[in-house]
Design a protein around this motif. Sequence first.
Motif: not given
Length: 382
Positions: A57-63, A109-117
Amino acid sequence: MRKVTLISLLVVFVGYIFAGGGIFHWLEADEEEKLRAELFQTQDELLYTLERMVGSHDIHACHHGTTSESSSHAPGLDCPVQDCVSPENVTLVLQSVVTDVNKRGENLTRQGKCIKTIDMPLLVLTHRQLDDIILNAHQAGRRGLNPLSTQQNSSPPQWSFIPAVGFSLTLVTTIGYGNIAPSTWAGKALCVVYGLIGIPIYLVILDGVGRLPGGLVRDLAVRMYISKGWNANTVKRVIWFCLFTFGLFLFYLLPALIISLVENWAYLESLYYMFVSLSTIGFGDYVAGVQIGKSYWVAYKILIFFWIASGLAFLAMVFDLLKRGIQGLDDPDKTEYNLPKTNGRQEKAHNNVNGAVGQAQADAKSENSDYIYENMAMDKMQ
């Protein structure tokens, strides 16, 4: 105790501490390395599993959005045993797990930052695996290794030579922080024998060193009384106050400041650690030189050893003074006894007589008076 005997014991004690550190290092270092390797392997396996599960998955995408946690409950199970699942209900359990993971993923996914692994909601452990992880972390903590340590970032080994010397010192001084303990049977047996020999030696040295200031203060007070006629009690109190102030700064306030800077503790925390250590209470909630990710200077640890050894003697002296003060409440006549205002030589000057016989009598009286006054002063210092 004679000074030569005390110095000899000090030399023997220092050699005993370093020899004990070397033996403990030889007995415990390999076992510690095995424990560290197991913990690091567990950390690596968890990270590998996490990367494998998330790698596609694209874990570096920001949401964008807000964060909120929710969970779903698994449906009721018909298994008659509480800690097992019937084959018919495995699919239901897995579906409930998937539903819970999906909901938590939607919240992320609703967070306003990149999701850490490490924040990804993946449930990939069995109960037995989780128990093994908890057990390894517990054993690591008992043996001085931070459970969050990794191969790249860990707390320093506790059974290398210098820390092993520190363990020997805390053993014979009965501080016993409790953050590390021998894990091998040979190390445990050595603790018993080493303590049986080392603790009495340390107590004798502590008693001898604690008596040195008292003797020096007493001698100086007597000299000041005989030569200048000063009140011995006043001289004694002034000297003790100076010694206490100097010792408080050298063995308590200054080390607390240095430790607070190195360990990033609040100064009050360092003062608390100092008292718990020097009083040999040794709770172990604060221990210097074991923080994760820190590279400590060897001289810093050596200074801590020196501070512990000398600070214990200082605090023992303070406790002895307090004890004598409390005991003196039952015998106020002795503690408040006033020495004469004149000495033998002054009396000799006032009683100068003519003739050899009169002079000899005056000299004899002077010597006898000096002897009496000195003994009175020494008795008063007791």
